[in-house]
Design a protein around this motif. Structure first.
Motif, mmCIF file in Angstrom:
data_model
loop_
_atom_site.group_PDB
_atom_site.id
_atom_site.type_symbol
_atom_site.label_atom_id
_atom_site.label_comp_id
_atom_site.label_asym_id
_atom_site.label_seq_id
_atom_site.Cartn_x
_atom_site.Cartn_y
_atom_site.Cartn_z
ATOM 1 N N GLN A 109 -86.558 40.735 -59.962
ATOM 2 C CA GLN A 109 -87.809 40.025 -60.254
ATOM 3 C C GLN A 109 -87.692 39.235 -61.556
ATOM 4 O OE1 GLN A 109 -91.494 42.215 -59.843
ATOM 5 N NE2 GLN A 109 -90.483 43.738 -58.527
ATOM 6 N N ALA A 110 -87.048 39.835 -62.542
ATOM 7 C CA ALA A 110 -86.908 39.156 -63.825
ATOM 8 C C ALA A 110 -86.038 37.909 -63.709
ATOM 9 C CB ALA A 110 -86.328 40.116 -64.859
ATOM 10 N N LEU A 111 -84.998 37.995 -62.875
ATOM 11 C CA LEU A 111 -84.081 36.866 -62.737
ATOM 12 C C LEU A 111 -84.596 35.803 -61.783
ATOM 13 C CD1 LEU A 111 -80.604 38.657 -62.549
ATOM 14 C CD2 LEU A 111 -81.603 37.443 -64.486
ATOM 15 N N ALA A 112 -85.629 36.130 -61.010
ATOM 16 C CA ALA A 112 -86.135 35.180 -60.025
ATOM 17 C C ALA A 112 -86.604 33.886 -60.672
ATOM 18 C CB ALA A 112 -87.281 35.808 -59.224
ATOM 19 N N GLU B 203 -84.191 31.024 -60.840
ATOM 20 C CA GLU B 203 -83.894 30.296 -59.619
ATOM 21 C C GLU B 203 -84.662 28.983 -59.544
ATOM 22 O OE1 GLU B 203 -84.689 32.956 -56.448
ATOM 23 O OE2 GLU B 203 -83.224 34.453 -57.100
ATOM 24 N N THR B 204 -85.702 28.829 -60.320
ATOM 25 C CA THR B 204 -86.501 27.598 -60.298
ATOM 26 C C THR B 204 -85.949 26.553 -61.261
ATOM 27 O OG1 THR B 204 -88.010 28.345 -62.045
ATOM 28 C CG2 THR B 204 -88.545 28.969 -59.784
ATOM 29 N N VAL B 205 -84.959 26.925 -62.056
ATOM 30 C CA VAL B 205 -84.406 26.002 -63.039
ATOM 31 C C VAL B 205 -83.317 25.167 -62.381
ATOM 32 C CG1 VAL B 205 -83.222 25.763 -65.243
ATOM 33 C CG2 VAL B 205 -84.891 27.598 -64.911
ATOM 34 N N GLU B 206 -83.553 23.874 -62.254
ATOM 35 C CA GLU B 206 -82.578 22.971 -61.669
ATOM 36 C C GLU B 206 -81.903 22.166 -62.769
ATOM 37 O OE1 GLU B 206 -84.312 20.532 -58.721
ATOM 38 O OE2 GLU B 206 -85.013 22.202 -57.479
ATOM 39 N N LEU C 236 -85.126 28.380 -70.832
ATOM 40 C CA LEU C 236 -84.293 29.070 -69.852
ATOM 41 C C LEU C 236 -82.940 28.390 -69.670
ATOM 42 C CD1 LEU C 236 -86.987 29.756 -67.109
ATOM 43 C CD2 LEU C 236 -86.137 31.350 -68.838
ATOM 44 N N ASN C 237 -82.896 27.070 -69.886
ATOM 45 C CA ASN C 237 -81.665 26.317 -69.656
ATOM 46 C C ASN C 237 -81.072 25.800 -70.963
ATOM 47 O OD1 ASN C 237 -83.872 24.590 -69.967
ATOM 48 N ND2 ASN C 237 -82.996 22.997 -68.686
ATOM 49 N N PHE C 238 -81.184 26.603 -72.023
ATOM 50 C CA PHE C 238 -80.610 26.245 -73.320
ATOM 51 C C PHE C 238 -79.098 26.028 -73.194
ATOM 52 C CE2 PHE C 238 -78.390 28.171 -77.071
ATOM 53 C CZ PHE C 238 -78.577 27.105 -77.938
ATOM 54 N N ASP D 117 -80.964 16.654 -77.638
ATOM 55 C CA ASP D 117 -81.869 17.110 -76.579
ATOM 56 C C ASP D 117 -82.193 15.955 -75.634
ATOM 57 O OD1 ASP D 117 -83.867 19.689 -76.174
ATOM 58 O OD2 ASP D 117 -84.692 17.829 -75.366
ATOM 59 N N ASN D 118 -82.116 16.228 -74.332
ATOM 60 C CA ASN D 118 -82.394 15.184 -73.338
ATOM 61 C C ASN D 118 -83.710 15.396 -72.619
ATOM 62 O OD1 ASN D 118 -81.808 17.355 -71.709
ATOM 63 N ND2 ASN D 118 -80.134 16.363 -70.581
ATOM 64 N N GLY D 119 -84.556 16.280 -73.136
ATOM 65 C CA GLY D 119 -85.874 16.485 -72.536
ATOM 66 C C GLY D 119 -85.870 17.311 -71.280
ATOM 67 N N SER D 120 -84.813 18.065 -71.030
ATOM 68 C CA SER D 120 -84.689 18.800 -69.765
ATOM 69 C C SER D 120 -85.095 20.268 -69.881
ATOM 70 C CB SER D 120 -83.244 18.730 -69.265
ATOM 71 O OG SER D 120 -82.370 19.415 -70.164
ATOM 72 N N CYS D 121 -85.577 20.709 -71.048
ATOM 73 C CA CYS D 121 -85.882 22.136 -71.258
ATOM 74 C C CYS D 121 -86.919 22.650 -70.269
ATOM 75 C CB CYS D 121 -86.360 22.363 -72.691
ATOM 76 S SG CYS D 121 -85.108 22.064 -73.950
ATOM 77 N N VAL D 122 -86.657 23.851 -69.753
ATOM 78 C CA VAL D 122 -87.557 24.514 -68.810
ATOM 79 C C VAL D 122 -87.886 25.891 -69.379
ATOM 80 C CG1 VAL D 122 -87.827 25.396 -66.470
ATOM 81 C CG2 VAL D 122 -86.573 23.261 -66.853
ATOM 82 N N TYR D 123 -89.153 26.273 -69.274
ATOM 83 C CA TYR D 123 -89.610 27.545 -69.850
ATOM 84 C C TYR D 123 -90.224 28.435 -68.775
ATOM 85 C CZ TYR D 123 -89.101 24.773 -74.077
ATOM 86 O OH TYR D 123 -88.607 23.961 -75.083
ATOM 87 N N GLY D 124 -90.039 29.761 -68.918
ATOM 88 C CA GLY D 124 -90.625 30.707 -67.999
ATOM 89 C C GLY D 124 -92.090 30.946 -68.339
ATOM 90 N N ASN D 125 -92.792 31.600 -67.459
ATOM 91 C CA ASN D 125 -94.199 31.920 -67.689
ATOM 92 C C ASN D 125 -94.306 32.953 -68.816
ATOM 93 O OD1 ASN D 125 -95.067 30.244 -65.644
ATOM 94 N ND2 ASN D 125 -94.832 31.833 -64.095
#
Length: 278
Positions: free
Chosen positions: A14-17, A20-23, A261-263, A270-278
């Motif tokens: 569940q924690a790693l799920a 899976e949304t990080v492209e 998440l995608n550090f 930085d190219n503006g692609s950072c994605v964060y979890g809830n």
């Protein structure tokens, strides 16, 4: 009812799920083939590249029996006098770049750089032209490699066309001047860029606020028949035959926020692609 081991596995899944949304952000280049492939920029007759100039690009080529035009601002058409304020080419069966500009009556300044490029390898190239001292410089990977002086500054009207991968040139003959290879990260200034700026573009591309920035095309659209000028100047282009490619030069951009998440620890910009979890 779960055993403790099952509980740990279920909790970990569940924690790693969320990951899976990080492209991963996909980079693209443009791949030209021998033919009539080209990118023609829309409404570029307002340009004037008869002053100081800086042209930056990454390229990866295949040798050809024909002249290969990488970038050109010119208009030969049916005119008897060429109107070319600059173009960059590879001579037939050669692994060197040539820089050329016209100065009227079909006469031109032709500089043959001596740097030897290897086929199927990516190179970052910058060519600057200083009309005050009549000097052209070649930088490879941010390093000054060659300096040449010339005799006459470019002239020409305002009817020229900016093209990538080909040239509106009746002098090319039946073989054309088609580029056979890939190109990426084209950056054009209508002023000189310093070596410090050129080196900075290796890690961080222009943000659009730079003085004299005419256009920046990174070809990261990935699909469609339009390439967008992301400098903010609106100098977009139409793709004719060429295709997007996932073969790109090594990049030093990425997400630089350690809380994302995608550090990417290796990223310098930085190219503006950072994605964060809830």
């Amino acid at each position: 009812c779960l055993t403790y081991e099952e509980y740990l596995i279920d909790s970990l899944q569940q924690a790693l799920a969320v990951f899976e949304t990080v492209e991963e952000v996909q980079d693209y280049s443009i791949n030209f083939y021998e033919g009539n492939d080209a990118i023609e920029l829309i409404e570029t007759s307002q340009f004037s590249f008869s002053e100081n100039l800086s042209v930056n690009f990454d390229f990866n080529y295949t040798s050809s029996e024909n002249y290969q035009i990488l970038i050109a601002y010119s208009d030969w058409g049916e005119l008897s006098i060429a109107n070319s304020q600059f173009f960059v080419e590879i001579a037939p069966n050669d692994n060197q770049l040539n820089y050329i500009h016209e100065y009227g009556d079909g006469n031109n300044e032709h500089i043959e750089f001596q740097y030897q490029f290897e086929e199927s390898e990516w190179y970052s190239v910058n060519i600057t032209r200083d009309i005050n001292i009549k000097e052209v410089r070649l930088y490879i990977e941010g390093n000054l490699e060659e300096t040449y002086n010339y005799g006459n500054n470019p002239t020409g009207g305002s009817s020229a066309k900016l093209e990538f991968g080909n040239q509106n040139n009746s002098q090319c003959g039946n073989g054309g001047c088609d580029y056979d290879g890939k190109i990426d990260n084209i950056i054009i200034f209508d002023r000189l860029t310093s070596q410090e700026e050129i080196q900075s573009f290796l890690s961080c591309p222009p943000n659009g606020s730079e003085e004299g920035l005419v256009g920046y095309w990174n070809f990261n659209e990935g699909s469609g028949d339009t390439v967008y000028d992301i400098s903010g100047n609106g100098n977009h282009g139409v793709i004719i035959g060429a295709e997007f490619s996932e073969d790109v030069p090594e990049s030093q951009t990425g997400c630089t926020d350690v809380n994302a998440l995608n550090f990417v620890a290796e990223a310098l910009c930085d190219n503006g692609s950072c994605v964060y979890g809830n």
